[in-house]
Motif scaffolding. Sequence first.
Motif, PDB file in Angstrom:
ATOM      1  N   SER A 637      74.595  63.614   1.453  1.00 13.29           N
ATOM      2  CA  SER A 637      74.498  62.151   1.453  1.00 13.29           C
ATOM      3  C   SER A 637      75.734  61.533   2.082  1.00 13.29           C
ATOM      4  CB  SER A 637      74.318  61.629   0.020  1.00 13.29           C
ATOM      5  OG  SER A 637      73.111  62.097  -0.532  1.00 13.29           O
ATOM      6  N   VAL A 638      76.915  62.032   1.678  1.00 10.84           N
ATOM      7  CA  VAL A 638      78.164  61.514   2.252  1.00 10.84           C
ATOM      8  C   VAL A 638      78.221  61.833   3.739  1.00 10.84           C
ATOM      9  CG1 VAL A 638      80.677  61.659   2.191  1.00 10.84           C
ATOM     10  CG2 VAL A 638      79.367  61.652   0.053  1.00 10.84           C
ATOM     11  N   GLN A 639      77.843  63.050   4.105  1.00  7.32           N
ATOM     12  CA  GLN A 639      77.855  63.459   5.507  1.00  7.32           C
ATOM     13  C   GLN A 639      76.924  62.578   6.347  1.00  7.32           C
ATOM     14  OE1 GLN A 639      75.886  67.164   6.527  1.00  7.32           O
ATOM     15  NE2 GLN A 639      77.647  67.780   7.806  1.00  7.32           N
ATOM     16  N   GLU A 640      75.737  62.260   5.807  1.00  6.37           N
ATOM     17  CA  GLU A 640      74.773  61.429   6.530  1.00  6.37           C
ATOM     18  C   GLU A 640      75.335  60.030   6.784  1.00  6.37           C
ATOM     19  OE1 GLU A 640      71.445  60.474   8.576  1.00  6.37           O
ATOM     20  OE2 GLU A 640      71.832  62.455   7.702  1.00  6.37           O
ATOM     21  N   VAL A 641      76.012  59.473   5.766  1.00  5.27           N
ATOM     22  CA  VAL A 641      76.601  58.147   5.941  1.00  5.27           C
ATOM     23  C   VAL A 641      77.674  58.180   7.029  1.00  5.27           C
ATOM     24  CG1 VAL A 641      77.930  56.309   4.828  1.00  5.27           C
ATOM     25  CG2 VAL A 641      76.082  57.441   3.584  1.00  5.27           C
ATOM     26  N   ILE A 642      78.529  59.215   7.017  1.00  4.72           N
ATOM     27  CA  ILE A 642      79.585  59.325   8.033  1.00  4.72           C
ATOM     28  C   ILE A 642      78.969  59.472   9.419  1.00  4.72           C
ATOM     29  CG2 ILE A 642      81.492  60.767   8.854  1.00  4.72           C
ATOM     30  CD1 ILE A 642      82.138  61.356   5.917  1.00  4.72           C
ATOM     31  N   TYR A 643      77.920  60.279   9.552  1.00  8.49           N
ATOM     32  CA  TYR A 643      77.259  60.447  10.857  1.00  8.49           C
ATOM     33  C   TYR A 643      76.637  59.139  11.325  1.00  8.49           C
ATOM     34  CZ  TYR A 643      77.819  65.520  10.750  1.00  8.49           C
ATOM     35  OH  TYR A 643      78.356  66.785  10.745  1.00  8.49           O
ATOM     36  N   ASN A 644      76.110  58.334  10.379  1.00  6.71           N
ATOM     37  CA  ASN A 644      75.550  57.028  10.738  1.00  6.71           C
ATOM     38  C   ASN A 644      76.634  56.111  11.281  1.00  6.71           C
ATOM     39  OD1 ASN A 644      72.600  56.027  10.196  1.00  6.71           O
ATOM     40  ND2 ASN A 644      73.008  57.581   8.653  1.00  6.71           N
ATOM     41  N   GLU A 698      67.064  57.972  -1.355  1.00  6.32           N
ATOM     42  CA  GLU A 698      66.132  58.796  -2.131  1.00  6.32           C
ATOM     43  C   GLU A 698      66.865  59.935  -2.826  1.00  6.32           C
ATOM     44  OE1 GLU A 698      62.722  58.561  -2.744  1.00  6.32           O
ATOM     45  OE2 GLU A 698      63.167  56.533  -2.070  1.00  6.32           O
ATOM     46  N   ARG A 699      67.795  60.566  -2.120  1.00  7.00           N
ATOM     47  CA  ARG A 699      68.540  61.673  -2.735  1.00  7.00           C
ATOM     48  C   ARG A 699      69.313  61.197  -3.960  1.00  7.00           C
ATOM     49  NH1 ARG A 699      71.007  63.307   2.917  1.00  7.00           N
ATOM     50  NH2 ARG A 699      69.322  64.584   3.804  1.00  7.00           N
ATOM     51  N   ILE A 700      70.022  60.069  -3.809  1.00  7.10           N
ATOM     52  CA  ILE A 700      70.837  59.569  -4.919  1.00  7.10           C
ATOM     53  C   ILE A 700      69.949  59.184  -6.106  1.00  7.10           C
ATOM     54  CG2 ILE A 700      72.458  57.780  -5.627  1.00  7.10           C
ATOM     55  CD1 ILE A 700      73.589  59.895  -3.688  1.00  7.10           C
ATOM     56  N   GLN A 701      68.858  58.485  -5.832  1.00  4.54           N
ATOM     57  CA  GLN A 701      67.967  58.065  -6.917  1.00  4.54           C
ATOM     58  C   GLN A 701      67.285  59.258  -7.572  1.00  4.54           C
ATOM     59  OE1 GLN A 701      65.394  55.099  -5.149  1.00  4.54           O
ATOM     60  NE2 GLN A 701      66.898  53.458  -5.444  1.00  4.54           N
ATOM     61  N   ASN A 702      66.994  60.302  -6.808  1.00  5.03           N
ATOM     62  CA  ASN A 702      66.393  61.508  -7.390  1.00  5.03           C
ATOM     63  C   ASN A 702      67.333  62.182  -8.379  1.00  5.03           C
ATOM     64  OD1 ASN A 702      64.195  61.027  -5.831  1.00  5.03           O
ATOM     65  ND2 ASN A 702      64.557  62.688  -4.356  1.00  5.03           N
ATOM     66  N   MET A 703      68.632  61.969  -8.179  1.00  2.00           N
ATOM     67  CA  MET A 703      69.608  62.528  -9.121  1.00  2.00           C
ATOM     68  C   MET A 703      69.848  61.592 -10.302  1.00  2.00           C
ATOM     69  SD  MET A 703      72.484  64.335  -6.691  1.00  2.00           S
ATOM     70  CE  MET A 703      72.735  62.953  -5.611  1.00  2.00           C
ATOM     71  N   GLY A 704      69.099  60.475 -10.358  1.00  2.00           N
ATOM     72  CA  GLY A 704      69.296  59.511 -11.432  1.00  2.00           C
ATOM     73  C   GLY A 704      70.419  58.539 -11.157  1.00  2.00           C
ATOM     74  N   GLU A 720      77.594  52.500  -1.403  1.00  2.00           N
ATOM     75  CA  GLU A 720      78.152  52.910  -2.697  1.00  2.00           C
ATOM     76  C   GLU A 720      77.137  53.759  -3.448  1.00  2.00           C
ATOM     77  OE1 GLU A 720      80.082  50.879  -6.747  1.00  2.00           O
ATOM     78  OE2 GLU A 720      79.275  49.638  -5.119  1.00  2.00           O
ATOM     79  N   PHE A 721      77.625  54.917  -3.972  1.00  2.00           N
ATOM     80  CA  PHE A 721      76.808  55.767  -4.847  1.00  2.00           C
ATOM     81  C   PHE A 721      77.426  55.722  -6.242  1.00  2.00           C
ATOM     82  CE2 PHE A 721      76.815  58.796  -0.957  1.00  2.00           C
ATOM     83  CZ  PHE A 721      76.058  57.897  -0.229  1.00  2.00           C
ATOM     84  N   LEU A 722      76.586  55.525  -7.255  1.00  2.00           N
ATOM     85  CA  LEU A 722      77.050  55.653  -8.636  1.00  2.00           C
ATOM     86  C   LEU A 722      76.242  56.776  -9.262  1.00  2.00           C
ATOM     87  CD1 LEU A 722      78.845  54.675 -10.908  1.00  2.00           C
ATOM     88  CD2 LEU A 722      77.065  53.030 -11.544  1.00  2.00           C
ATOM     89  N   LEU A 723      76.916  57.932  -9.452  1.00  7.03           N
ATOM     90  CA  LEU A 723      76.238  59.135  -9.952  1.00  7.03           C
ATOM     91  C   LEU A 723      76.394  59.216 -11.467  1.00  7.03           C
ATOM     92  CD1 LEU A 723      77.518  61.535  -7.166  1.00  7.03           C
ATOM     93  CD2 LEU A 723      75.330  60.338  -7.265  1.00  7.03           C
ATOM     94  N   PRO A 724      75.358  59.681 -12.148  1.00  6.80           N
ATOM     95  CA  PRO A 724      75.394  59.662 -13.620  1.00  6.80           C
ATOM     96  C   PRO A 724      76.155  60.825 -14.238  1.00  6.80           C
ATOM     97  CG  PRO A 724      73.292  60.519 -12.858  1.00  6.80           C
ATOM     98  CD  PRO A 724      74.058  60.140 -11.619  1.00  6.80           C
ATOM     99  N   PHE A 725      76.672  61.757 -13.425  1.00  2.00           N
ATOM    100  CA  PHE A 725      77.364  62.912 -13.998  1.00  2.00           C
ATOM    101  C   PHE A 725      78.848  62.842 -13.655  1.00  2.00           C
ATOM    102  CE2 PHE A 725      74.772  64.018 -10.299  1.00  2.00           C
ATOM    103  CZ  PHE A 725      75.756  64.167  -9.326  1.00  2.00           C
TER     104      PHE A 725
END
Length: 739
Positions: A637-644, A698-704, A720-725
Amino acid sequence: MTIRKLLFRYSLLITALLALAIAGQLVLDLVQKKELQTKAVSDQIAHEVAALVLLTNEWSVFHYERIYQQWEIQSNLVKKLINQNNPDYNVLKEDLAVLEGSFKELMKTSSDLRKDLPIDQKHLLTEKQEWLVTQNQVVSQAIIDKTFEISANAMARFERLQDLSSLGLILFLMLVAVVIFNASGKLTKRITVPIEKLQSRVLEFEKRDYKNGINHEEEQNYLKNTTDTLVLGRAINSMLQAIQNSVAELRKQNTYIKTILDNIPLGVAVNKLDEGGEVTYINQQFEKIYGWPAEVLTDQAVFFESAYPNPNYRRQIKERILNDIESRDPEKMRWENIEVTTQNGTKKRVDAQNIPLFEQNLMISTVLDVTKQKQVESRLIHSEQRYRNLFMNSPDAIFINLNDKIVLANKAFLDLMKAKNLKEVIGKTTYDVFDPGCHENIKERIYAVRELGKNIPYFEEKIVNLKGDTTDVEVHRSGFLMEEDKAIHVILHDITERINREREIEKYQTSLKQLTTELTLIEEKQRKEIAGNIHDHLSQSLVISKMKLNDLIMDPLTEPYTQKLKTIKNHISDALENSRNITYNLSPPILYELGLVETMYWLIEKTEREHDLAIDFQTDFEKTDLPETALILVYRSVQEVIYNIIKHARATKVNISFQNKNGGANIVIRDNGRGFDVAYLKAKQEGGKSFGLFAVKERIQNMGGQFRLDSRPGGGTTVEFLLPFAINSLTDGNKNITG
């Protein structure tokens, strides 16, 4: 007191009575006119509000701007009617304001729906539209019910005033007759008393002469005859003069009475009760109402033939009227809503009442033109029928709750309850309809409607039909007055299909999320396998080849070919370096060996070196302790944002931060690039033209987790990603690298 003074005194009394009667009649006429106007305006308001409902229901058929223009014209007409100087209409103003605000909100929602919006937002707007249309119908019905009540009250007051007017006219005529009769009795007394006194004095004179022995018989007879003649002549002259004065006064009073009768709003006619039914008097209003001149309506037969040209109808009316008169029952001599035909063929509706004077062989007929009133009532009945049809045929289930009992329900409600007819649901309590689990909430909502006057928007509840099956419904409640009690209008919308669709969509989305995750993991697995093959086979072969070339270069026998061998060696070195880069790009081994943070250092250094981009990286974490699946998804996910950013942003600087937040990991990537319109990007994603950031989301939301995107043209972009773990943090503060 002289005869002239006597007549003068009674003429003043009659004049005073006439003036009083005229004043009273004028006041009654004004009040009656006002009540009729109130009823007519109320009926018109109901009609215009009905037109507003029809316009509201057409919002989905015609262009909303044209509907709004028509609605505004119609609404202004209703406001103009309500704002008349009549306190009866004050109760309608607040409802009309609610109706107007609701319709404007409906039009705004219709305008928003024509914009390019996400499916979920359009779904919410569609639901809001349905709710607003229903609210408009409920408020409109409340306004119509109130106008019906105002109209009925005005008509009741008008009828009471009409009865009072008829009674006053009859009492006035009787009082005039009594005064005239009393005056005629005193007139006779004034004439006969002097004659009797004169005769008494003559007898006394005769007795006196006889007593004195005087015998003047011939003189006395002559004197007596002469005196009697003079006295009688004077008496007759006095009586004739009195009669002439009385006739003049009566003619004057008759002119007053005729003027009154000709100008009262009530048609009056007098005819004889004998077989011919000769008409002796018709006032101007009677001629105007029936549309026939008095010269034509000479008797009863002519009247029936003129006013009722249809033979069958004439026969029915004539038999009914004559039979009612024959009964001598005044209550039966009142006929309502009779159709009459004027001389020019116009149809009218009249209410008539006859007052029989059997001793005088006379019949007083009174008539009132109720054509406009009946037309208004007909429109009201038609309007009421139309709204009853709307109620009964509404696709949503509706019932009326009065005193916690169902008193009325439509066909859709019967179908929802699996009832065969109204008898099976009428009289049931509202708690009999709903699932026991909803009763506590229902009790609070009924209190809010009935006691606080609130309209309760749609709430999801469950009903239990007569067969014991439950159904999911949306319920709307609003209050109104019914039979002077507070009733509740309940609308139920079956949402079973919607809930099933939502469950299917939710199930589909869950499957899609799982599929997205699985695809990412499969892709990563393939990357890892390809990278492993390149590392284990191609790279090793290249290393061995390079070593063999070194041996050949060092061999004296190959000295003539040393330069060529070195060139080959350089190519192999380049191929070896490229294989290493491909391996790291496909699946960097450092990700699995050292974790996310160290891989980020490697990725940032590589990106800065290859793309001339300054990246500032701040982190609370030294190493990660994540499952392999989460590790892969976060890194990609981070890599995709940087490539964008590299492909689209044209940025010169990027800030990346990994921080602890609320027990989870907060990753923020911010650039100073050209930015973009977020709404445009969403439209491209929905159209299937952009998948980069959509896949990240989708990836971030799939992880909750939660995903936030903020950007504007010329203002850079923040992801911004807010991960639950949680990710293990450093103990010695932030770690920072700046390229």
